[in-house]
Every structure is written in C-alpha cells, then in structure tokens.
Design an enzyme around this catalytic site. Structure first.
Site, mmCIF file in Angstrom:
data_model
loop_
_atom_site.group_PDB
_atom_site.id
_atom_site.type_symbol
_atom_site.label_atom_id
_atom_site.label_comp_id
_atom_site.label_asym_id
_atom_site.label_seq_id
_atom_site.Cartn_x
_atom_site.Cartn_y
_atom_site.Cartn_z
ATOM 1 N N GLU A 153 0.809 -1.230 0.000
ATOM 2 C CA GLU A 153 0.000 0.000 0.000
ATOM 3 C C GLU A 153 0.837 1.273 0.000
ATOM 4 O OE1 GLU A 153 -2.713 -0.473 3.263
ATOM 5 O OE2 GLU A 153 -3.576 -2.312 2.440
ATOM 6 N N GLU A 156 -6.208 -10.917 -1.149
ATOM 7 C CA GLU A 156 -7.044 -10.746 0.048
ATOM 8 C C GLU A 156 -8.525 -10.742 -0.340
ATOM 9 O OE1 GLU A 156 -5.723 -7.404 2.399
ATOM 10 O OE2 GLU A 156 -3.611 -7.769 1.931
#
Length: 380
Positions: free
Chosen positions: A166, A271
């Site tokens: 991220e 995910e």
C-alpha cells in the site's frame, strides 16, 4: 413390448436425473475428502489467511479444514512489524514459526505478509531515539536489518513475500508515508533489493488495494517499467480483491490483471472477500450498538442473509472466479482473506459491530452456497 413416446420420455428423464444424482453424490463424496484446492489444482494456488487466535488454539478441526480446502496460506497479522519486532532487538517467533511448520507439513504455498508497510509499525522505527524523525541513513539501516532478520529466518522456505504494501495513494501518486518522507521514492527499490539479497529464491510482490483504479494502475505500471530498467527484482503484483456486490467494475479489474501481466508480473489476488453490506465510509469508526438510528441501515442482516442477497453473493463469486479462470495463465494465486465469516475483518470495518458474510464458509465453518457455486465451475 413397444412403449409410448410419453413413457420413453419419462424413462429417459428419470435416467438422466439418476445419472446427475450419481455425479453430484460422487462430487460431494470427493469434496468431503478433498477441497477447492483439488478442483483448481491445474489453474492456480487457492489460499486463505490464518489469524493468531487460530494458530494459538491449534484447533485440529480448523487446521484440517484449511489443509483440505487450500494449498496456500498467508499469516494475517503476526509477521507485521508491530507483532514480530515490537521493540528494538525483540523478536516474537512463536506464531510465525507455527505458521511455517503448518505450511511445510502440508506442502502449502507460503506467503509472508509483510516486510515494509506504513501501518502497524512501532513508532520507534521512524524515530532517532530522541523523539525526532530518523535520518534516511538510520531508516534504511532499520529496513535492511528487519528484512534480513525476518526474511532471512525463513530463507529457502518462504515461497513469496509481500515486500511492500500500500505505497500508492489512489490517484495521488506515492503515499506520503514515513518511508517516503524520510527515504524518498526509492524506498521501494531498496526494499525489493534487500529482500532479494536475503532470499534470492523467494517470489517478491508489491501488494495494494483498489488496484483496478485506472490512475493507480497507470502509476504502478509506470513504476514497474522504470524499476525493471534499474534492475529492481519485482516479480509479482498483489491485487487485494476486497470487493462488494456492486463494486468494483469487473472490467477494470480484468484490465489490471492484463496490464500487470503485460509487464511480466505474475498476478496474485491476495485478500479476496465479497462485502454484502451497505457502504458506510461516512460512519467510519462508529459503534452501531450505541447508534440505533442507523443500526438497521448499516447492519441489515444481523440474523442472516435474505435469499436474494445470498444469490447476489453467489453470482458475484462466480463472476470473479470465471474471470480468474479466464486468466489462469497470468494468475499465480487466489487467497481469501480468512476462512469463515465470523473471523472476517469485514464484520467491524469501517463500522464496528456489523454482521457480514464475505467468505466461502459460514460462522460454523460449513460450506456456503457460494462455495458450492465456485466448486460447480470445475465440476465439468
């Protein structure tokens, strides 16, 4: 003796139904002993994330289910910096070691999550010991030591690492994290180089959410192209895959799979889960049990999903798994972010106390209709 056309039709229908029932029963029996990983074994790895409570408890039933259904595992939180290295020189190896041993025992693909991230990092990492920001030199040294120690402990055993997580802020370019602010945009290069030096055999990924966002995709593709020219050993891209019933546009998700693969990246959906609840960002951090005015609005399925919503969930899983199968040549792994609905982070994010149903198994770890729908794609 001749039979009528109607009798022939009835007998043929009965024979077809019997054959279909035999096939269904055979599939059911096979799945009782095996799982989704076996159905998709020629397509990609199929994985789940395992939390600390499950590893601590060591529940035989849960671990048996995971080993039956999945051939890839990710440690949910306990390889993140604040858990594994909470203070200078202190390393917590108990749960990571259990994770690795479980994966090795069942010959599973093991993904380390995560080496460099701006979140869940102790404040001392970014400080100089006097409460001031660390220097570039200090922070690079800490990054290297962390990667050398963590990735080095499992070198030759870990199949892949989320090296950086991220680091891109939607359509704003680099996230202005302490890593970026102190080291500069080359912190990504350093992280990948340190990881490769530590474990040359590990597959190295950049992992992020909203990777179907066109602006984010363009930025990441640009980084990949430039990084490869600099010799940075980035080898894969992780698309986190936190989706909902109505978002994102699956065409954009597909465009990202194709774009990253075109740059030589192996694609991982890292995910995956499907949110069935209303979007609630404006209530982020709220506790719905103390706010009756919007509890029904934000937690509409506290007693179970209506049939219509469950059908939408099934359809959404099928839609995405058809996409994954279409691009199986580009995809390395699909990992669900959890196994049963009760353990999903989606129950409490972004609003605390909601009841969500984003995974393939229910709160009692029984197969849901969406599991059967995903399995059915491989029945033929």
């Amino acid at each position: 003796m001749a039979i009528s056309r109607r009798q022939f039709f009835l007998q043929a229908t009965a024979a077809y139904a019997a054959l279909h029932s035999i096939k269904a029963n055979a599939l059911s029996t096979a799945l009782a002993e095996t799982g989704l990983k076996d159905l998709y074994k020629d397509d990609f790895y199929l994985g789940t994330a395992i939390g600390a409570s499950k590893l601590k408890a060591g529940s035989p039933d849960f671990l048996k289910l995971v080993s039956r259904e999945f051939n890839a595992i990710t440690m949910e939180n306990d390889m993140k910096w604040e858990r594994v290295n909470p203070t200078p020189g202190q390393w917590e190896w108990d749960l990571p070691d259990k994770f690795m041993a479980f994966g090795e025992q069942h010959e599973m693909y093991r993904l380390g999550h995560v080496l460099v991230w701006h979140s869940q990092v102790p404040s001392w990492v970014f400080e100089n010991g006097k409460g001031k920001p660390a220097s570039r030199k200090e922070l690079l040294a800490r990054m290297k030591n962390h990667i050398n120690t963590l990735a080095g402990r499992y070198a030759g055993q870990m199949n892949a690492w989320d090296v950086v997580n991220e680091a891109v802020d939607e359509d704003k370019g680099w996230r202005k994290s302490p890593w970026f602010n102190i080291i500069g945009e080359d912190f990504m290069d350093y992280a990948f180089n340190f990881a490769h030096e530590t474990d040359p055999k590990a597959h190295l990924l950049y992992n992020d959410y909203n990777m179907q966002n066109p602006a984010k995709r363009e930025f990441v593709v640009d980084y990949i192209r430039k990084a490869k020219k600099r010799g940075v050993p980035i080898q894969g891209i992780g698309l986190q895959g936190h989706v909902g019933l109505g978002f994102p546009d699956i065409k954009e998700f597909e465009a990202s799979i194709e774009a990253y693969a075109a740059e030589g990246m192996r694609v991982h959906v890292t995910e995956f889960d499907v949110d069935v609840l209303p979007v609630a960002w404006e209530f982020m951090g709220a506790e719905i049990s103390t706010n009756f005015e919007y509890s029904d609005e934000l937690n509409p399925y506290a007693k179970g999903m209506p049939a219509a919503i469950e059908q939408q969930l099934n359809d959404r899983y099928v839609e995405f798994f058809k996409l994954f199968l279409k691009h199986r040549d580009k995809i390395e792994r699909i990992t669900l972010w959890g196994t049963g609905d009760g353990e999903s982070w989606k129950n409490d994010f972004p609003v605390i106390g909601r009841t969500n149903y984003p995974l393939l198994f229910d709160r009692e770890y029984k197969r849901k209709a969406c599991y059967n729908a995903v399995a059915a794609l491989k029945q033929g």
